[in-house]
Design a protein around this motif. Sequence first.
Motif, PDB file in Angstrom:
ATOM      1  N   LYS B 121       0.853  -1.193   0.000  1.00  0.00           N
ATOM      2  CA  LYS B 121       0.000   0.000   0.000  1.00  0.00           C
ATOM      3  C   LYS B 121       0.881   1.233   0.000  1.00  0.00           C
ATOM      4  O   LYS B 121       1.941   1.244   0.624  1.00  0.00           O
ATOM      5  CB  LYS B 121      -0.870   0.010   1.258  1.00  0.00           C
ATOM      6  CG  LYS B 121      -2.163  -0.752   1.121  1.00  0.00           C
ATOM      7  CD  LYS B 121      -3.041  -0.466   2.328  1.00  0.00           C
ATOM      8  CE  LYS B 121      -4.233  -1.353   2.434  1.00  0.00           C
ATOM      9  NZ  LYS B 121      -5.110  -1.426   1.294  1.00  0.00           N
ATOM     10  N   ALA B 122       0.433   2.252  -0.696  1.00  0.00           N
ATOM     11  CA  ALA B 122       1.189   3.499  -0.700  1.00  0.00           C
ATOM     12  C   ALA B 122       0.930   4.231   0.608  1.00  0.00           C
ATOM     13  O   ALA B 122      -0.203   4.301   1.077  1.00  0.00           O
ATOM     14  CB  ALA B 122       0.762   4.351  -1.878  1.00  0.00           C
ATOM     15  N   PHE B 123       1.995   4.759   1.208  1.00  0.00           N
ATOM     16  CA  PHE B 123       1.837   5.497   2.457  1.00  0.00           C
ATOM     17  C   PHE B 123       1.624   6.962   2.121  1.00  0.00           C
ATOM     18  O   PHE B 123       2.404   7.556   1.375  1.00  0.00           O
ATOM     19  CB  PHE B 123       3.079   5.331   3.313  1.00  0.00           C
ATOM     20  CG  PHE B 123       2.881   5.745   4.742  1.00  0.00           C
ATOM     21  CD1 PHE B 123       2.277   4.883   5.643  1.00  0.00           C
ATOM     22  CD2 PHE B 123       3.294   6.989   5.180  1.00  0.00           C
ATOM     23  CE1 PHE B 123       2.089   5.252   6.959  1.00  0.00           C
ATOM     24  CE2 PHE B 123       3.095   7.371   6.496  1.00  0.00           C
ATOM     25  CZ  PHE B 123       2.501   6.490   7.387  1.00  0.00           C
ATOM     26  N   PRO B 124       0.532   7.557   2.623  1.00  0.00           N
ATOM     27  CA  PRO B 124       0.286   8.961   2.297  1.00  0.00           C
ATOM     28  C   PRO B 124       1.360   9.847   2.934  1.00  0.00           C
ATOM     29  O   PRO B 124       1.600   9.760   4.132  1.00  0.00           O
ATOM     30  CB  PRO B 124      -1.084   9.230   2.915  1.00  0.00           C
ATOM     31  CG  PRO B 124      -1.224   8.205   3.977  1.00  0.00           C
ATOM     32  CD  PRO B 124      -0.459   7.000   3.540  1.00  0.00           C
ATOM     33  N   ARG B 125       2.030  10.646   2.114  1.00  0.00           N
ATOM     34  CA  ARG B 125       3.105  11.470   2.652  1.00  0.00           C
ATOM     35  C   ARG B 125       2.639  12.918   2.751  1.00  0.00           C
ATOM     36  O   ARG B 125       2.416  13.556   1.729  1.00  0.00           O
ATOM     37  CB  ARG B 125       4.317  11.366   1.740  1.00  0.00           C
ATOM     38  CG  ARG B 125       5.573  11.607   2.515  1.00  0.00           C
ATOM     39  CD  ARG B 125       6.855  11.547   1.817  1.00  0.00           C
ATOM     40  NE  ARG B 125       7.053  10.720   0.663  1.00  0.00           N
ATOM     41  CZ  ARG B 125       8.274  10.371   0.270  1.00  0.00           C
ATOM     42  NH1 ARG B 125       9.315  10.716   0.957  1.00  0.00           N
ATOM     43  NH2 ARG B 125       8.444   9.670  -0.808  1.00  0.00           N
ATOM     44  N   PRO B 126       2.462  13.431   3.971  1.00  0.00           N
ATOM     45  CA  PRO B 126       2.019  14.821   4.108  1.00  0.00           C
ATOM     46  C   PRO B 126       3.026  15.766   3.445  1.00  0.00           C
ATOM     47  O   PRO B 126       4.225  15.495   3.433  1.00  0.00           O
ATOM     48  CB  PRO B 126       1.984  15.039   5.622  1.00  0.00           C
ATOM     49  CG  PRO B 126       1.949  13.689   6.212  1.00  0.00           C
ATOM     50  CD  PRO B 126       2.648  12.787   5.262  1.00  0.00           C
ATOM     51  N   GLU B 127       2.473  16.877   2.950  1.00  0.00           N
ATOM     52  CA  GLU B 127       3.274  17.829   2.164  1.00  0.00           C
ATOM     53  C   GLU B 127       4.539  18.278   2.913  1.00  0.00           C
ATOM     54  O   GLU B 127       5.623  18.318   2.345  1.00  0.00           O
ATOM     55  CB  GLU B 127       2.391  19.037   1.827  1.00  0.00           C
ATOM     56  CG  GLU B 127       2.790  19.824   0.603  1.00  0.00           C
ATOM     57  CD  GLU B 127       3.248  18.963  -0.570  1.00  0.00           C
ATOM     58  OE1 GLU B 127       4.317  19.282  -1.108  1.00  0.00           O
ATOM     59  OE2 GLU B 127       2.564  17.975  -0.931  1.00  0.00           O
ATOM     60  N   ILE B 128       4.383  18.532   4.232  1.00  0.00           N
ATOM     61  CA  ILE B 128       5.508  19.173   4.929  1.00  0.00           C
ATOM     62  C   ILE B 128       6.713  18.254   5.086  1.00  0.00           C
ATOM     63  O   ILE B 128       7.820  18.724   5.317  1.00  0.00           O
ATOM     64  CB  ILE B 128       5.104  19.719   6.324  1.00  0.00           C
ATOM     65  CG1 ILE B 128       4.679  18.574   7.241  1.00  0.00           C
ATOM     66  CG2 ILE B 128       4.031  20.762   6.247  1.00  0.00           C
ATOM     67  CD1 ILE B 128       4.825  18.969   8.701  1.00  0.00           C
ATOM     68  N   PHE B 129       6.498  16.924   4.959  1.00  0.00           N
ATOM     69  CA  PHE B 129       7.650  16.036   5.062  1.00  0.00           C
ATOM     70  C   PHE B 129       8.313  15.816   3.710  1.00  0.00           C
ATOM     71  O   PHE B 129       9.432  15.330   3.628  1.00  0.00           O
ATOM     72  CB  PHE B 129       7.241  14.673   5.631  1.00  0.00           C
ATOM     73  CG  PHE B 129       6.790  14.736   7.048  1.00  0.00           C
ATOM     74  CD1 PHE B 129       7.695  15.023   8.061  1.00  0.00           C
ATOM     75  CD2 PHE B 129       5.464  14.516   7.373  1.00  0.00           C
ATOM     76  CE1 PHE B 129       7.283  15.091   9.369  1.00  0.00           C
ATOM     77  CE2 PHE B 129       5.046  14.578   8.687  1.00  0.00           C
ATOM     78  CZ  PHE B 129       5.947  14.872   9.690  1.00  0.00           C
ATOM     79  N   ALA B 130       7.583  16.113   2.641  1.00  0.00           N
ATOM     80  CA  ALA B 130       8.082  15.779   1.309  1.00  0.00           C
ATOM     81  C   ALA B 130       8.923  16.903   0.721  1.00  0.00           C
ATOM     82  O   ALA B 130       9.558  16.731  -0.311  1.00  0.00           O
ATOM     83  CB  ALA B 130       6.914  15.464   0.384  1.00  0.00           C
ATOM     84  N   LYS B 131       8.893  18.097   1.377  1.00  0.00           N
ATOM     85  CA  LYS B 131       9.632  19.233   0.843  1.00  0.00           C
ATOM     86  C   LYS B 131      11.123  18.928   0.718  1.00  0.00           C
ATOM     87  O   LYS B 131      11.667  18.132   1.475  1.00  0.00           O
ATOM     88  CB  LYS B 131       9.449  20.457   1.745  1.00  0.00           C
ATOM     89  CG  LYS B 131       8.371  21.402   1.243  1.00  0.00           C
ATOM     90  CD  LYS B 131       8.394  22.701   2.019  1.00  0.00           C
ATOM     91  CE  LYS B 131       7.900  22.494   3.439  1.00  0.00           C
ATOM     92  NZ  LYS B 131       7.705  23.696   4.198  1.00  0.00           N
ATOM     93  N   LEU B 212       7.326   6.848   5.953  1.00  0.00           N
ATOM     94  CA  LEU B 212       7.426   8.140   5.256  1.00  0.00           C
ATOM     95  C   LEU B 212       8.640   8.126   4.327  1.00  0.00           C
ATOM     96  O   LEU B 212       8.622   8.702   3.240  1.00  0.00           O
ATOM     97  CB  LEU B 212       7.573   9.281   6.265  1.00  0.00           C
ATOM     98  CG  LEU B 212       6.306   9.704   6.996  1.00  0.00           C
ATOM     99  CD1 LEU B 212       6.647  10.647   8.128  1.00  0.00           C
ATOM    100  CD2 LEU B 212       5.330  10.366   6.042  1.00  0.00           C
ATOM    101  N   LYS B 213       9.691   7.454   4.791  1.00  0.00           N
ATOM    102  CA  LYS B 213      10.931   7.413   4.024  1.00  0.00           C
ATOM    103  C   LYS B 213      10.804   6.456   2.839  1.00  0.00           C
ATOM    104  O   LYS B 213      11.205   6.788   1.721  1.00  0.00           O
ATOM    105  CB  LYS B 213      12.052   6.947   4.967  1.00  0.00           C
ATOM    106  CG  LYS B 213      13.450   7.243   4.511  1.00  0.00           C
ATOM    107  CD  LYS B 213      14.393   6.890   5.673  1.00  0.00           C
ATOM    108  CE  LYS B 213      15.821   6.725   5.223  1.00  0.00           C
ATOM    109  NZ  LYS B 213      16.425   7.949   4.727  1.00  0.00           N
TER     110      LYS B 213
END
Lengths: 344, 297
Positions: B121-131, B212-213
Amino acid sequence: MTKERRNLLLNIASIISVYIILWFFQKYGTEYQIRILNNMAVFITLAVSYNLVNGICGQLHLGPNAFITIGAYTAALLTMSPAEKQMSFIIKPLIWPFSVIQAPFPVSLIAAGIAATIFAFLISFPVFRVRGDYLAIVTLGFGEVIRVLCNALQSVTNGPLGLKGLKPYTTIWWSWSIAIFTVIVIQKLINSSWGRAMKAIRENEIAAQAMGINPFKHLMMAFLISAFFSGVAGGLLAHLITTISPTLFTFFLTFNLLIIIVVGGLGSTTGAVIGAMLFAWGGEALRVVESPMDIGPVHIPGIPGMRMVLFSVILMLVIIFARRGITGRNEFSWDWLFSKLSGK
Amino acid sequence: MTTKIFLQQLTNGISLGSLYGLVAIGYTMVYGILRLINFAHGDLLMVASYTAIYGIAMFTLPWYISFPLAIIVTGFVGIMLDKAAYKPLRDAPRISLLISAIGASFLLENLALVVIGGVPKAFPRPEIFAKVVSIHGVRIQVLTIYTPIITILLLFGLLFIVYRTKAGKAMRAASMDFETTRLMGIDLDRIIAFTFLLGSTMAGAGGIMWALKYPQVNPFMGVIPGLKAFIAAVLGGIGNIVGAVIGGFLLGLAEILLVAFMPEAAQYRDAFAFVILILVLLFRPTGIMGEPIVDKT
């Protein structure tokens, strides 16, 4: 007639009757039944040899899958013809000695055992420096290392592609003969002074040392013999499935063996044999839970993986509530049977 | 290799290492008290990740509620693990306890496989961690910076609990001697449960950051990180919390730098950690920070 003579005759008679049953299946059984019989024999070999380290010596060794892998690859590389090998190894060609030699099946099985023993010898130095949980994790790590090497050393193992198109040499005669041979050898070992020393180490290593037993020597002996038979069984397994790849021999295989010897009774060869037969048969019988079912109007779709859930639950229930398993540490013997029959 | 790439790899190594460290804390705490490798500990990563996914996808919670909730749930799964698999075997031989641990690990993995399915399953990555930020030309994902910081903060929180509270004192007592701890009027089962709670919440936090990683979540995602975290715990000195984090950092750095300097060795990466384990056990079994382990009977 002395007791020893009687027991020997009964042993021979029971081995002959095993062969008669096998002959019967060979002649009238379906392919599916023969498959299960083959699996049973391979699991008996594996479980009885695994039990030598885990049950008799009391060391939780979690790496038999490594020795099975080594055995399977060695045997497969030896029975394949040079032409077949050239066809299979498409990424990288096979390195020299393996690329030209070919050996008959029995020779390849012995070579499989020897190869596994050599690896066991090398790993036994770090393994038996430690005990308990550490020993468990080092042997488990060895299994992982072998799996990684199988994937990486493409010029020996053909990497993730594995080896395909092996000849199905493993017949019930081969597999059961080896299983019987394993049981006899390991039983002889357990009942010798070596075996008693191993049990002493299991019960109390310091006390055993005080009695003049060298733990390292005895544990290594058990480990090497166990590895030898695991390797031979790996060779059998390779020529039973006819296709081997690194994904086949993961920790999962070790887990199955662990279930077998725990349910059968840790420290008992009889238990290991019973456990292996139950597992080979039960594993097939339990396929029911994974197939789609219709209970009245309700349709339940098949649930793949349900068997493993059941196996894990069984393992945990046995270890928590019935730690002795089916036989405990007792062995089957004719004397025991006769004393039961005569009601003494 | 340019300095830029080296710095980039260095931050990657520290970030991976801090994740190993977080998971290693749970191993080391449980080992300190029960003298048991909690084989199912790695699978708690998986539990945390799936709980977080379901929190976001099914209950449409925002991530800042779903993540802490998942961590708490993981903590309680850890307590349940102790109650179901280890508590009935307190007086049993060590080998039974280990087998039970392996069984529990397989049960968790296969239960997830049956209930959720094997498709990652794809883990939803919130915007602030993906910057991605760029420091002097070194491009780094913010998550890579947050991970070690969160780890250090959690470590300090944990150290406070262990060294400055009554429960922590009881925990340290239990890791030395069960009988005497009981004589002091301490409820041992509660202390053990508390240890599992703390260790499992650390694993939960580690699991979420791991997801997240590497945002692909599957039922077996926790196995390899779990094993490596255990190796990190041994490397740092088993039973020592600070040692676990240091061991984690070292292992993560060593792995990343090995691959960075020798790209052809990348396929041996999973074997590398076990070679380190064997070397540590051969030459310094107590690890970097460890004291000799006292045999508890």
